[in-house]
Design a protein around this motif. Structure first.
Motif, PDB file in Angstrom:
ATOM      1  N   LYS A 160       0.832  -1.211   0.000  1.00 36.40           N
ATOM      2  CA  LYS A 160       0.000   0.000   0.000  1.00 36.40           C
ATOM      3  C   LYS A 160       0.868   1.263   0.000  1.00 36.40           C
ATOM      4  O   LYS A 160       0.507   2.271  -0.601  1.00 36.40           O
ATOM      5  CB  LYS A 160      -0.947  -0.007   1.203  1.00 36.40           C
ATOM      6  N   ARG A 161       2.015   1.200   0.653  1.00 38.25           N
ATOM      7  CA  ARG A 161       2.949   2.336   0.594  1.00 38.25           C
ATOM      8  C   ARG A 161       3.495   2.481  -0.821  1.00 38.25           C
ATOM      9  O   ARG A 161       3.734   3.585  -1.299  1.00 38.25           O
ATOM     10  CB  ARG A 161       4.081   2.141   1.600  1.00 38.25           C
ATOM     11  N   ASN A 162       3.679   1.351  -1.482  1.00 33.25           N
ATOM     12  CA  ASN A 162       4.101   1.393  -2.881  1.00 33.25           C
ATOM     13  C   ASN A 162       3.062   2.129  -3.723  1.00 33.25           C
ATOM     14  O   ASN A 162       3.400   2.904  -4.619  1.00 33.25           O
ATOM     15  CB  ASN A 162       4.298  -0.032  -3.418  1.00 33.25           C
ATOM     16  N   TYR A 163       1.781   1.892  -3.418  1.00 30.85           N
ATOM     17  CA  TYR A 163       0.701   2.575  -4.144  1.00 30.85           C
ATOM     18  C   TYR A 163       0.714   4.075  -3.834  1.00 30.85           C
ATOM     19  O   TYR A 163       0.599   4.906  -4.743  1.00 30.85           O
ATOM     20  CB  TYR A 163      -0.645   1.964  -3.754  1.00 30.85           C
ATOM     21  N   ILE A 164       0.869   4.428  -2.565  1.00 35.11           N
ATOM     22  CA  ILE A 164       0.835   5.842  -2.162  1.00 35.11           C
ATOM     23  C   ILE A 164       1.979   6.631  -2.790  1.00 35.11           C
ATOM     24  O   ILE A 164       1.779   7.712  -3.349  1.00 35.11           O
ATOM     25  CB  ILE A 164       0.894   5.967  -0.624  1.00 35.11           C
ATOM     26  N   PHE A 165       3.182   6.082  -2.709  1.00 38.47           N
ATOM     27  CA  PHE A 165       4.372   6.805  -3.180  1.00 38.47           C
ATOM     28  C   PHE A 165       4.768   6.418  -4.609  1.00 38.47           C
ATOM     29  O   PHE A 165       5.642   7.055  -5.196  1.00 38.47           O
ATOM     30  CB  PHE A 165       5.545   6.552  -2.231  1.00 38.47           C
ATOM     31  N   GLY A 166       4.119   5.397  -5.154  1.00 40.91           N
ATOM     32  CA  GLY A 166       4.493   4.896  -6.479  1.00 40.91           C
ATOM     33  C   GLY A 166       4.119   5.808  -7.631  1.00 40.91           C
ATOM     34  O   GLY A 166       4.595   5.614  -8.752  1.00 40.91           O
ATOM     35  N   GLY A 167       3.270   6.794  -7.384  1.00 46.05           N
ATOM     36  CA  GLY A 167       2.890   7.708  -8.463  1.00 46.05           C
ATOM     37  C   GLY A 167       3.806   8.911  -8.582  1.00 46.05           C
ATOM     38  O   GLY A 167       3.680   9.711  -9.527  1.00 46.05           O
ATOM     39  N   ILE A 168       4.749   9.050  -7.646  1.00 47.35           N
ATOM     40  CA  ILE A 168       5.628  10.219  -7.637  1.00 47.35           C
ATOM     41  C   ILE A 168       6.579  10.210  -8.826  1.00 47.35           C
ATOM     42  O   ILE A 168       6.793  11.231  -9.489  1.00 47.35           O
ATOM     43  CB  ILE A 168       6.427  10.278  -6.318  1.00 47.35           C
ATOM     44  N   CYS A 169       7.163   9.050  -9.113  1.00 51.36           N
ATOM     45  CA  CYS A 169       8.211   8.970 -10.132  1.00 51.36           C
ATOM     46  C   CYS A 169       7.712   9.388 -11.510  1.00 51.36           C
ATOM     47  O   CYS A 169       8.370  10.158 -12.210  1.00 51.36           O
ATOM     48  CB  CYS A 169       8.785   7.554 -10.179  1.00 51.36           C
ATOM     49  N   SER A 170       6.557   8.874 -11.915  1.00 54.62           N
ATOM     50  CA  SER A 170       6.040   9.203 -13.247  1.00 54.62           C
ATOM     51  C   SER A 170       5.703  10.686 -13.359  1.00 54.62           C
ATOM     52  O   SER A 170       5.970  11.319 -14.389  1.00 54.62           O
ATOM     53  CB  SER A 170       4.801   8.355 -13.571  1.00 54.62           C
ATOM     54  N   ILE A 171       5.135  11.260 -12.288  1.00 57.59           N
ATOM     55  CA  ILE A 171       4.831  12.689 -12.277  1.00 57.59           C
ATOM     56  C   ILE A 171       6.119  13.508 -12.375  1.00 57.59           C
ATOM     57  O   ILE A 171       6.227  14.453 -13.160  1.00 57.59           O
ATOM     58  CB  ILE A 171       4.061  13.068 -10.993  1.00 57.59           C
ATOM     59  N   ALA A 172       7.111  13.141 -11.576  1.00 60.04           N
ATOM     60  CA  ALA A 172       8.377  13.875 -11.559  1.00 60.04           C
ATOM     61  C   ALA A 172       9.088  13.768 -12.904  1.00 60.04           C
ATOM     62  O   ALA A 172       9.600  14.768 -13.430  1.00 60.04           O
ATOM     63  CB  ALA A 172       9.277  13.341 -10.449  1.00 60.04           C
ATOM     64  N   ALA A 173       9.119  12.564 -13.470  1.00 58.46           N
ATOM     65  CA  ALA A 173       9.783  12.370 -14.760  1.00 58.46           C
ATOM     66  C   ALA A 173       9.122  13.224 -15.840  1.00 58.46           C
ATOM     67  O   ALA A 173       9.804  13.868 -16.654  1.00 58.46           O
ATOM     68  CB  ALA A 173       9.758  10.894 -15.149  1.00 58.46           C
ATOM     69  N   ASN A 174       7.804  13.255 -15.829  1.00 58.64           N
ATOM     70  CA  ASN A 174       7.074  14.088 -16.800  1.00 58.64           C
ATOM     71  C   ASN A 174       7.344  15.564 -16.575  1.00 58.64           C
ATOM     72  O   ASN A 174       7.496  16.334 -17.525  1.00 58.64           O
ATOM     73  CB  ASN A 174       5.575  13.805 -16.711  1.00 58.64           C
ATOM     74  N   ALA A 175       7.404  15.972 -15.308  1.00 53.63           N
ATOM     75  CA  ALA A 175       7.671  17.374 -14.987  1.00 53.63           C
ATOM     76  C   ALA A 175       9.070  17.779 -15.452  1.00 53.63           C
ATOM     77  O   ALA A 175       9.267  18.878 -15.990  1.00 53.63           O
ATOM     78  CB  ALA A 175       7.521  17.609 -13.486  1.00 53.63           C
ATOM     79  N   PHE A 176      10.049  16.900 -15.248  1.00 52.04           N
ATOM     80  CA  PHE A 176      11.403  17.166 -15.728  1.00 52.04           C
ATOM     81  C   PHE A 176      11.404  17.372 -17.246  1.00 52.04           C
ATOM     82  O   PHE A 176      11.998  18.325 -17.761  1.00 52.04           O
ATOM     83  CB  PHE A 176      12.332  15.989 -15.390  1.00 52.04           C
ATOM     84  N   MET A 177      10.739  16.459 -17.953  1.00 50.90           N
ATOM     85  CA  MET A 177      10.740  16.511 -19.425  1.00 50.90           C
ATOM     86  C   MET A 177      10.037  17.764 -19.946  1.00 50.90           C
ATOM     87  O   MET A 177      10.517  18.426 -20.862  1.00 50.90           O
ATOM     88  CB  MET A 177      10.063  15.259 -19.985  1.00 50.90           C
ATOM     89  N   LYS A 178       8.897  18.096 -19.347  1.00 51.01           N
ATOM     90  CA  LYS A 178       8.120  19.249 -19.813  1.00 51.01           C
ATOM     91  C   LYS A 178       8.781  20.572 -19.443  1.00 51.01           C
ATOM     92  O   LYS A 178       8.530  21.589 -20.087  1.00 51.01           O
ATOM     93  CB  LYS A 178       6.705  19.187 -19.227  1.00 51.01           C
ATOM     94  N   ALA A 179       9.627  20.567 -18.414  1.00 53.26           N
ATOM     95  CA  ALA A 179      10.259  21.809 -17.962  1.00 53.26           C
ATOM     96  C   ALA A 179      11.143  22.419 -19.040  1.00 53.26           C
ATOM     97  O   ALA A 179      11.274  23.645 -19.130  1.00 53.26           O
ATOM     98  CB  ALA A 179      11.074  21.552 -16.698  1.00 53.26           C
ATOM     99  N   LEU A 180      11.748  21.585 -19.869  1.00 48.98           N
ATOM    100  CA  LEU A 180      12.653  22.113 -20.894  1.00 48.98           C
ATOM    101  C   LEU A 180      11.911  23.017 -21.875  1.00 48.98           C
ATOM    102  O   LEU A 180      12.475  23.999 -22.377  1.00 48.98           O
ATOM    103  CB  LEU A 180      13.324  20.966 -21.654  1.00 48.98           C
ATOM    104  N   ALA A 181      10.650  22.705 -22.122  1.00 49.80           N
ATOM    105  CA  ALA A 181       9.866  23.514 -23.063  1.00 49.80           C
ATOM    106  C   ALA A 181       9.676  24.944 -22.563  1.00 49.80           C
ATOM    107  O   ALA A 181       9.474  25.869 -23.363  1.00 49.80           O
ATOM    108  CB  ALA A 181       8.502  22.864 -23.305  1.00 49.80           C
ATOM    109  N   ASP A 182       9.755  25.138 -21.242  1.00 51.75           N
ATOM    110  CA  ASP A 182       9.562  26.461 -20.654  1.00 51.75           C
ATOM    111  C   ASP A 182      10.880  27.211 -20.446  1.00 51.75           C
ATOM    112  O   ASP A 182      10.874  28.362 -20.009  1.00 51.75           O
ATOM    113  CB  ASP A 182       8.840  26.338 -19.303  1.00 51.75           C
ATOM    114  N   MET A 183      11.991  26.540 -20.740  1.00 48.44           N
ATOM    115  CA  MET A 183      13.295  27.183 -20.553  1.00 48.44           C
ATOM    116  C   MET A 183      13.728  27.919 -21.816  1.00 48.44           C
ATOM    117  O   MET A 183      13.549  27.424 -22.921  1.00 48.44           O
ATOM    118  CB  MET A 183      14.366  26.140 -20.192  1.00 48.44           C
ATOM    119  N   LYS A 184      14.307  29.100 -21.627  1.00 48.76           N
ATOM    120  CA  LYS A 184      14.858  29.839 -22.767  1.00 48.76           C
ATOM    121  C   LYS A 184      16.296  29.422 -23.033  1.00 48.76           C
ATOM    122  O   LYS A 184      16.729  29.359 -24.184  1.00 48.76           O
ATOM    123  CB  LYS A 184      14.786  31.344 -22.500  1.00 48.76           C
ATOM    124  N   SER A 185      17.041  29.140 -21.953  1.00 51.35           N
ATOM    125  CA  SER A 185      18.441  28.739 -22.118  1.00 51.35           C
ATOM    126  C   SER A 185      18.894  27.900 -20.937  1.00 51.35           C
ATOM    127  O   SER A 185      18.324  27.970 -19.847  1.00 51.35           O
ATOM    128  CB  SER A 185      19.335  29.975 -22.275  1.00 51.35           C
TER     129      SER A 185
END
Length: 281
Positions: A160-185
């Motif tokens: 159940k802890r795996n379920y609670i904390f298991g969604g963090i990685c996919s969200i973080a990975a997506n946030a990292f990838m999408k962040a580049l689109a907002d960067m100028k340099s």
């Protein structure tokens, strides 16, 4: 062609990630910031699960199952069947409530991740020296993950802890990838800093005993590979894309060209050449 269940699960997870990321900017008042309230939710889930199990055990004592799979002492009378149906429905309701508590905790941790990582959009990754430490928002997020995992552990089993904390990685990975689109340099030290941030997050998640550390590593390795492509000269980048055209989406590859990297020269026909390569997918 039929898709297997795991493919469908990945698609659903990606859709949910995109939905949650679309809620940015997340405000602090939209989150459950009090750790004690989250611990109470974890404790409530545990208590509801216990009550549901107790009701089912009581039902089995009243109506034990015989060797033929039928309940002993159950003579199909209306008076005897009604209590058993009520007991079963009570157990189901308590179990559903227990699961709802876990769902709230999972989404809350995903929103907390977005709340911390949205600071990437206001951060300039043009440092003139190696910072040597992760960004403050990553330090805060990883400390929160570790603290909440430890505090919930007495009330929530590993899966159940795996379920609670298991969604963090996919969200973080997506946030990292999408962040580049907002960067100028971004410069070399900026790339190193983002890779350092992803490593710190990976270590925090891998420290949770129930987490699939291999999956976490794969997802965040992909983030590091993506940002390290910014260190390549343009021709070398094109050669990489030619060999790995399906590793990232067309949009993700295009964003690599949009951001300015000091010292990297991008020819005028860069996007046309990239489009030509990706058209062969």
């Amino acid at each position: 062609m039929e898709r297997n269940a795991s493919d469908v699960d990945v698609e659903v997870e990606m859709e949910l990630c995109n939905l949650l990321l679309s809620l940015r900017p997340i405000k602090q008042e939209n989150l459950i910031r009090d750790d004690n309230k989250l611990i109470l939710l974890a404790s409530l889930s545990d208590s509801l699960e216990y009550v549901a199990d107790s009701i089912e055990r009581a039902w089995e004592c009243i109506y034990p199952v015989g060797e033929n799979g039928k309940q002993k002492g159950h003579h199909h009378s209306r008076t005897s069947s009604v209590p058993s149906r009520n007991l079963a429905s009570f157990a189901d309701e308590y179990r559903k409530l227990a699961i709802d508590c876990l769902k709230v905790l999972r989404v809350e941790m995903q929103l907390e991740t977005i709340f911390h990582m949205q600071e990437m959009t206001s951060r300039e990754y043009l440092d003139d020296q190696d910072a040597e430490e992760p960004d403050d928002f990553i330090i805060s997020l990883t400390a929160q993950i570790t603290r909440r995992d430890e505090e919930m552990a007495p009330f929530v089993a590993g899966v159940k802890r795996n379920y609670i904390f298991g969604g963090i990685c996919s969200i973080a990975a997506n946030a990292f990838m999408k962040a580049l689109a907002d960067m100028k340099s971004i410069n070399l030290f900026g790339v190193q800093q983002i890779c350092r941030n992803s490593i710190a997050l990976e270590q925090a998640l891998a420290a949770i005993p129930s987490i699939d550390s291999e999956t976490v590593q794969q997802r965040l390795d992909r983030v590091r590979t993506y940002y390290e492509l910014l260190n390549m000269p343009f021709e070398a980048l094109l050669a990489f894309i030619t060999e790995h055209e399906n590793l990232f989406t067309a949009t993700e590859y295009t964003n690599l060209l949009k951001v300015q990297v000091p010292g990297r020269e991008i020819p005028a026909d860069a996007r046309d050449r990239l489009s030509e390569i990706l058209s062969h997918r």
